[in-house]
Design a protein around this motif. Structure first.
Motif, mmCIF file in Angstrom:
data_model
loop_
_atom_site.group_PDB
_atom_site.id
_atom_site.type_symbol
_atom_site.label_atom_id
_atom_site.label_comp_id
_atom_site.label_asym_id
_atom_site.label_seq_id
_atom_site.Cartn_x
_atom_site.Cartn_y
_atom_site.Cartn_z
ATOM 1 N N TRP A 83 84.565 22.102 30.375
ATOM 2 C CA TRP A 83 85.254 20.887 29.955
ATOM 3 C C TRP A 83 85.673 21.008 28.498
ATOM 4 O O TRP A 83 84.920 21.514 27.655
ATOM 5 C CB TRP A 83 84.354 19.660 30.146
ATOM 6 N N MET A 84 86.865 20.573 28.176
ATOM 7 C CA MET A 84 87.411 20.726 26.835
ATOM 8 C C MET A 84 86.902 19.623 25.913
ATOM 9 O O MET A 84 86.789 18.458 26.312
ATOM 10 C CB MET A 84 88.938 20.713 26.886
ATOM 11 N N ASP A 85 86.612 20.000 24.692
ATOM 12 C CA ASP A 85 86.126 19.082 23.665
ATOM 13 C C ASP A 85 87.314 18.652 22.813
ATOM 14 O O ASP A 85 87.928 19.476 22.130
ATOM 15 C CB ASP A 85 85.077 19.785 22.812
ATOM 16 N N SER A 86 87.650 17.368 22.842
ATOM 17 C CA SER A 86 88.816 16.885 22.099
ATOM 18 C C SER A 86 88.656 17.040 20.592
ATOM 19 O O SER A 86 89.648 16.987 19.859
ATOM 20 C CB SER A 86 89.095 15.418 22.442
ATOM 21 N N LEU A 87 87.425 17.252 20.106
ATOM 22 C CA LEU A 87 87.181 17.416 18.672
ATOM 23 C C LEU A 87 87.199 18.881 18.237
ATOM 24 O O LEU A 87 87.092 19.175 17.046
ATOM 25 C CB LEU A 87 85.826 16.793 18.296
ATOM 26 N N HIS A 88 87.334 19.795 19.177
ATOM 27 C CA HIS A 88 87.404 21.216 18.825
ATOM 28 C C HIS A 88 88.676 21.470 18.019
ATOM 29 O O HIS A 88 89.746 20.949 18.353
ATOM 30 C CB HIS A 88 87.412 22.057 20.098
ATOM 31 N N PRO A 89 88.590 22.254 16.924
ATOM 32 C CA PRO A 89 89.779 22.479 16.082
ATOM 33 C C PRO A 89 90.991 22.990 16.841
ATOM 34 O O PRO A 89 92.128 22.633 16.509
ATOM 35 C CB PRO A 89 89.283 23.514 15.055
ATOM 36 N N ALA A 91 91.713 22.331 19.912
ATOM 37 C CA ALA A 91 92.109 21.411 20.976
ATOM 38 C C ALA A 91 93.078 20.337 20.503
ATOM 39 O O ALA A 91 93.689 19.648 21.326
ATOM 40 C CB ALA A 91 90.872 20.739 21.577
ATOM 41 N N CYS A 92 93.230 20.183 19.188
ATOM 42 C CA CYS A 92 94.026 19.076 18.649
ATOM 43 C C CYS A 92 95.467 19.096 19.154
ATOM 44 O O CYS A 92 96.015 18.058 19.544
ATOM 45 C CB CYS A 92 94.003 19.103 17.128
ATOM 46 N N THR A 93 96.080 20.262 19.135
ATOM 47 C CA THR A 93 97.490 20.351 19.549
ATOM 48 C C THR A 93 97.658 19.927 20.993
ATOM 49 O O THR A 93 98.590 19.183 21.337
ATOM 50 C CB THR A 93 98.009 21.781 19.352
ATOM 51 N N TRP A 94 96.764 20.366 21.869
ATOM 52 C CA TRP A 94 96.810 20.007 23.289
ATOM 53 C C TRP A 94 96.628 18.511 23.496
ATOM 54 O O TRP A 94 97.417 17.859 24.186
ATOM 55 C CB TRP A 94 95.742 20.791 24.043
ATOM 56 N N PHE A 95 95.582 17.947 22.901
ATOM 57 C CA PHE A 95 95.296 16.540 23.133
ATOM 58 C C PHE A 95 96.317 15.625 22.451
ATOM 59 O O PHE A 95 96.607 14.536 22.964
ATOM 60 C CB PHE A 95 93.866 16.204 22.699
ATOM 61 N N ASN A 96 96.885 16.048 21.337
ATOM 62 C CA ASN A 96 97.962 15.268 20.728
ATOM 63 C C ASN A 96 99.204 15.263 21.620
ATOM 64 O O ASN A 96 99.871 14.231 21.781
ATOM 65 C CB ASN A 96 98.313 15.821 19.350
ATOM 66 N N TRP A 97 99.504 16.421 22.202
ATOM 67 C CA TRP A 97 100.674 16.511 23.082
ATOM 68 C C TRP A 97 100.483 15.675 24.338
ATOM 69 O O TRP A 97 101.383 14.940 24.752
ATOM 70 C CB TRP A 97 100.920 17.978 23.440
ATOM 71 N N THR A 98 99.304 15.750 24.964
ATOM 72 C CA THR A 98 99.063 14.950 26.165
ATOM 73 C C THR A 98 99.010 13.460 25.843
ATOM 74 O O THR A 98 99.374 12.634 26.692
ATOM 75 C CB THR A 98 97.778 15.386 26.887
ATOM 76 N N ALA A 99 98.570 13.099 24.643
ATOM 77 C CA ALA A 99 98.575 11.682 24.252
ATOM 78 C C ALA A 99 100.004 11.166 24.129
ATOM 79 O O ALA A 99 100.304 10.027 24.531
ATOM 80 C CB ALA A 99 97.821 11.492 22.943
ATOM 81 N N ARG A 100 100.901 11.990 23.573
ATOM 82 C CA ARG A 100 102.306 11.573 23.488
ATOM 83 C C ARG A 100 102.922 11.450 24.883
ATOM 84 O O ARG A 100 103.700 10.528 25.152
ATOM 85 C CB ARG A 100 103.108 12.554 22.633
ATOM 86 N N LEU A 101 102.556 12.383 25.768
ATOM 87 C CA LEU A 101 103.038 12.302 27.140
ATOM 88 C C LEU A 101 102.530 11.031 27.814
ATOM 89 O O LEU A 101 103.290 10.337 28.512
ATOM 90 C CB LEU A 101 102.592 13.540 27.930
ATOM 91 N N LYS A 102 101.268 10.700 27.628
ATOM 92 C CA LYS A 102 100.699 9.479 28.204
ATOM 93 C C LYS A 102 101.453 8.241 27.728
ATOM 94 O O LYS A 102 101.809 7.361 28.533
ATOM 95 C CB LYS A 102 99.213 9.368 27.833
ATOM 96 N N THR A 103 101.725 8.169 26.438
ATOM 97 C CA THR A 103 102.457 7.029 25.887
ATOM 98 C C THR A 103 103.856 6.938 26.489
ATOM 99 O O THR A 103 104.321 5.851 26.864
ATOM 100 C CB THR A 103 102.553 7.149 24.360
ATOM 101 N N TYR A 104 104.527 8.070 26.609
ATOM 102 C CA TYR A 104 105.878 8.085 27.163
ATOM 103 C C TYR A 104 105.879 7.618 28.614
ATOM 104 O O TYR A 104 106.703 6.778 29.016
ATOM 105 C CB TYR A 104 106.464 9.489 27.063
ATOM 106 N N LEU A 105 104.954 8.146 29.414
ATOM 107 C CA LEU A 105 104.918 7.783 30.823
ATOM 108 C C LEU A 105 104.554 6.321 31.028
ATOM 109 O O LEU A 105 105.063 5.659 31.945
ATOM 110 C CB LEU A 105 103.939 8.685 31.573
#
Length: 223
Positions: A83-89, A91-105
């Motif tokens: 399982w991925m840790d959102s606080l891992h250095p 992981a930031c790019t991935w979780f920021n990108w998926t957060a933008r996708l979530k907002t858009y959808l």
């Protein structure tokens, strides 16, 4: 004709807007979308870096089911996950990108997506995951599944395809070769799918956008 939302956040890169709209259109029109090698380069590179830093023993045999009903069954699936840790250095790019996708959808399709979780999956040569659903109607809050691949130089004849099936009659829709950066997004409750065995190691990231299923201080999802 579907119109792009004009007032989407100004700090979101325009290339993300274009990709997110392609995803939204596919989900809206047919419930799924497959975009070969569409994952932005910096996002894929950060995932590869994160993966390279994981120690072998961090991967554990994946389970089926939820909460206390989870079990290991190698007749159904043989992959190992972390399982991925959102606080891992890395992981930031991935979780920021998926957060933008979530907002858009949410703005575009009104899905009510609340949170996102994801893990790395490693399939050794010969490993598989039999036909299954990521969520069952009324029993889970997973709404949208997102899969991407971290395999450079993958050849079509090496196996390891994701097979996507139609919701009702169960007919095969398509097979997705796990090439680096390919995106697969589909409604979690609707589309059965499986992972075929390959003749080389296969790495992917699977993630789920969820609605808020927490009730009476019982936090969802259970792990």
């Amino acid at each position: 004709m579907i119109q792009k939302i004009a007032d989407f956040s100004a700090d979101t890169p325009s290339e993300d807007d274009s990709l997110f709209e392609r995803i939204a259109c596919g989900v809206e029109s047919q419930g799924y979308v497959i975009l070969p090698t569409a994952l932005p380069g910096p996002v894929g590179d950060s995932l590869l870096q994160y993966l390279s830093l994981l120690e072998e023993e961090r991967f554990h045999q994946a389970r089926i089911g939820r909460g206390i009903e989870q079990t290991r069954n190698q007749f159904i699936r043989r992959d190992k996950i972390v399982w991925m840790d959102s606080l891992h250095p890395e992981a930031c790019t991935w979780f920021n990108w998926t957060a933008r996708l979530k907002t858009y959808l949410n703005r575009r399709l009104f899905l009510g997506l609340f949170s996102f979780e994801s893990h790395f999956a490693r399939y050794h040569s010969g490993d598989f995951y039999k036909k299954h659903l990521d969520a069952f109607r009324g029993e889970s809050n997973r709404v949208l599944t997102l899969v991407t691949y971290l395999n450079r130089g993958w050849e079509p004849g090496q196996g390891g395809e994701l097979v996507l099936y139609a919701p009702d009659e169960g007919a095969e829709i398509t097979r997705v070769v796990p090439t680096f950066g390919t995106l697969v997004i589909f409604l979690s409750e609707e589309f059965p799918h499986e992972v075929l065995a390959a003749d080389r190691d296969r790495y992917s990231v699977a993630g789920w956008f969820r609605v808020n299923g927490s009730i009476n201080q019982q936090i969802d999802p259970p792990r």
